[in-house]
Each structure stands twice: as structure tokens, then as C-alpha cells.
Motif scaffolding. Structure first.
Motif, PDB file in Angstrom:
ATOM      1  N   THR A  16       0.718  -1.187   0.081  1.00 28.25           N
ATOM      2  CA  THR A  16       0.098  -0.023   0.194  1.00 28.25           C
ATOM      3  C   THR A  16       0.829   1.263   0.126  1.00 28.25           C
ATOM      4  O   THR A  16       1.707   1.489   0.806  1.00 28.25           O
ATOM      5  N   ALA A  17       0.544   2.207  -0.766  1.00 27.46           N
ATOM      6  CA  ALA A  17       1.138   3.516  -0.828  1.00 27.46           C
ATOM      7  C   ALA A  17       0.445   4.548  -0.788  1.00 27.46           C
ATOM      8  O   ALA A  17      -0.796   4.615  -0.881  1.00 27.46           O
ATOM      9  N   ASN A  18       0.729   5.646  -0.086  1.00 27.41           N
ATOM     10  CA  ASN A  18       0.123   6.683   0.337  1.00 27.41           C
ATOM     11  C   ASN A  18       0.903   7.991   0.184  1.00 27.41           C
ATOM     12  O   ASN A  18       2.018   8.116   0.668  1.00 27.41           O
ATOM     13  N   VAL A  19       0.510   8.849  -0.798  1.00 25.71           N
ATOM     14  CA  VAL A  19       1.005  10.119  -0.827  1.00 25.71           C
ATOM     15  C   VAL A  19       0.313  11.177  -0.252  1.00 25.71           C
ATOM     16  O   VAL A  19      -0.883  11.335  -0.472  1.00 25.71           O
ATOM     17  N   ASP A  20       1.197  11.953   0.552  1.00 24.84           N
ATOM     18  CA  ASP A  20       0.690  13.045   1.428  1.00 24.84           C
ATOM     19  C   ASP A  20       1.612  14.160   1.343  1.00 24.84           C
ATOM     20  O   ASP A  20       2.535  14.321   1.737  1.00 24.84           O
ATOM     21  N   GLY A  21       1.403  15.078   0.202  1.00 25.27           N
ATOM     22  CA  GLY A  21       2.133  16.114  -0.090  1.00 25.27           C
ATOM     23  C   GLY A  21       3.228  15.551  -0.841  1.00 25.27           C
ATOM     24  O   GLY A  21       3.275  15.040  -2.109  1.00 25.27           O
ATOM     25  N   GLN A  22       4.254  16.048  -0.275  1.00 16.44           N
ATOM     26  CA  GLN A  22       5.630  15.561  -0.698  1.00 16.44           C
ATOM     27  C   GLN A  22       6.257  14.380   0.099  1.00 16.44           C
ATOM     28  O   GLN A  22       7.360  13.930  -0.336  1.00 16.44           O
ATOM     29  N   THR A  23       5.496  13.583   0.976  1.00 18.15           N
ATOM     30  CA  THR A  23       5.921  12.532   1.520  1.00 18.15           C
ATOM     31  C   THR A  23       5.182  11.272   0.970  1.00 18.15           C
ATOM     32  O   THR A  23       3.749  11.453   0.817  1.00 18.15           O
ATOM     33  N   VAL A  24       5.629  10.379   0.577  1.00 15.17           N
ATOM     34  CA  VAL A  24       5.336   9.117   0.093  1.00 15.17           C
ATOM     35  C   VAL A  24       5.685   7.788   0.984  1.00 15.17           C
ATOM     36  O   VAL A  24       7.013   7.694   1.429  1.00 15.17           O
ATOM     37  N   LYS A  25       4.624   7.246   1.846  1.00  9.69           N
ATOM     38  CA  LYS A  25       4.700   6.151   2.770  1.00  9.69           C
ATOM     39  C   LYS A  25       4.228   4.865   2.094  1.00  9.69           C
ATOM     40  O   LYS A  25       3.256   4.848   1.445  1.00  9.69           O
ATOM     41  N   VAL A  26       5.103   3.866   2.066  1.00 10.44           N
ATOM     42  CA  VAL A  26       4.870   2.734   1.491  1.00 10.44           C
ATOM     43  C   VAL A  26       5.011   1.694   2.608  1.00 10.44           C
ATOM     44  O   VAL A  26       6.081   1.597   3.288  1.00 10.44           O
ATOM     45  N   LYS A  27       3.822   0.704   2.502  1.00  8.84           N
ATOM     46  CA  LYS A  27       3.873  -0.339   3.405  1.00  8.84           C
ATOM     47  C   LYS A  27       3.698  -1.777   2.790  1.00  8.84           C
ATOM     48  O   LYS A  27       2.778  -1.946   1.900  1.00  8.84           O
ATOM     49  N   GLY A  28       4.639  -2.683   3.204  1.00 12.60           N
ATOM     50  CA  GLY A  28       4.506  -4.089   2.548  1.00 12.60           C
ATOM     51  C   GLY A  28       4.763  -5.398   3.442  1.00 12.60           C
ATOM     52  O   GLY A  28       4.610  -5.057   4.975  1.00 12.60           O
ATOM     53  N   ALA A  29       5.033  -6.386   2.963  1.00 15.54           N
ATOM     54  CA  ALA A  29       5.151  -7.473   3.770  1.00 15.54           C
ATOM     55  C   ALA A  29       6.373  -7.601   4.595  1.00 15.54           C
ATOM     56  O   ALA A  29       6.322  -8.034   5.884  1.00 15.54           O
TER      57      ALA A  29
END
Length: 177
Positions: A16-29
Motif C-alpha cells: 500500500t502506498a500513500n502520498v501526502d504532499g511531498q511524503t510518500v509512505k509505502v507499507k508491505g510484507a
């Protein structure tokens, strides 16, 4: 025009990827990573892929465009598969062993070297002459492998020392009588 920057970064299933302004947070296994995209680059999540575009046509924006896309691709690959670097130890009596959070190395010095394993990095020694450095952050894995190699780099005469598995050491001829 960046050829790498043009390609969107596809987010695979299970990540799952989440773009919040200039921050990209990615969560995986394997874990979770975040990347702050430079202000010269615009990032957006569209159709299950992350797209990166330069804000303007400046040289700096074009340079950061491809770099940002590569960083995001590495983060997504890291949380889904992880990264691994293999090191090989050559030399009589040279060996490595993991004891808790410390890598113990015997590299021909008068003392053994205790290398502290950094946070987020896993080090395994399947054989005493083989070291496998793994983790989800490509930069940290490469940096840790480089620091271990630097403790006793391979020398050109006999090839003794710590080297990457796929590395070729140019050999020199010794003295002649």
C-alpha cells in the motif's frame, strides 16, 4: 527529458502506498518505509501507480525527477522483496560469525573485529567465509556491505580479504628474481 522519470512506478498487490504532499509512505510484507520527495518534483498516486513529474524545466528539477522515481521504485521493491548483498572472505584463517547483534570477524589482524549490526539490517553467515547482508532499505544494505568490505579490502597479489561475490579482483604478478 528523463527516460526513467517518465515511467510510472507500479504498486504491486500486497503493498500500500500513500502520498501526502511531498511524503510518500509505502507499507508491505517486509516493513514500512517513507520518502520525502524534493520540492522540485510533483508526485501523485494514480491508477495503482506513482507518477513523478518535474515542477518546471529547470536543470535541478530534471535531475531530481529520475532520482525521485528510482528512490520510490527501490522503496517499493524493498518492502515487497527486500535487498541482499553477498560478501566472500578469502584468506587462510579469515572467517566471520554472527553473535547476537555483533558480527565477529577474524581478518588476519592481531585482534578480532566486532562489527555492530545496524538497526534494520540482518546479517547471516551460512558458511564461515560467506556473509549475507539483507534489509528493506537499499542504501543501508549497500552502506553496511561497503563498511564490512572496507575492514579488509581484497589485495591484488593473492586476493586475500573481503570482497563482493560478483566482484573481480585484478591480479598482479609478484616480484621476479
Amino acid at each position: 527529458m528523463s527516460r526513467i522519470g517518465k515511467k510510472p512506478v507500479v504498486v504491486p498487490s500486497g503493498v500500500t502506498a500513500n502520498v501526502d504532499g511531498q511524503t510518500v509512505k509505502v507499507k508491505g510484507a517486509k516493513g514500512e518505509l517513507a520518502f520525502i520527495v524534493p520540492d522540485d518534483v510533483v508526485v501523485a498516486l494514480e491508477d495503482g501507480a506513482i507518477k513523478v513529474q518535474p515542477r518546471d524545466d529547470s536543470k535541478r528539477a530534471r535531475a531530481l525527477w529520475g532520482m525521485s522515481r528510482s528512490q520510490l521504485a527501490n522503496i517499493i521493491e524493498g518492502v515487497s522483496k527486500g535487498f541482499e548483498k553477498k560478501l566472500e572472505i578469502n584468506g587462510v584463517g579469515y572467517k566471520a560469525a554472527v553473535a547476537g547483534k555483533v558480527l565477529k570477524l577474524s581478518l588476519g589482524y592481531s585482534h578480532d573485529i566486532d562489527f555492530e549490526i545496524p538497526q534494520g539490517i540482518t546479517i547471516a553467515t551460512p558458511k564461515p567465509t560467506e556473509i549475507v547482508v539483507g534489509g528493506i532499505d537499499k542504501q543501508k544494505v549497500g552502506q553496511t556491505a561497503s563498511e564490512i568490505r572496507k575492514l579488509r579490502g581484497p589485495e591484488p597479489y593473492k586476493g586475500k580479504g573481503v570482497k563482493y561475490v560478483d566482484e573481480f579482483i585484478f591480479r598482479k604478478e609478484g616480484k621476479k628474481k
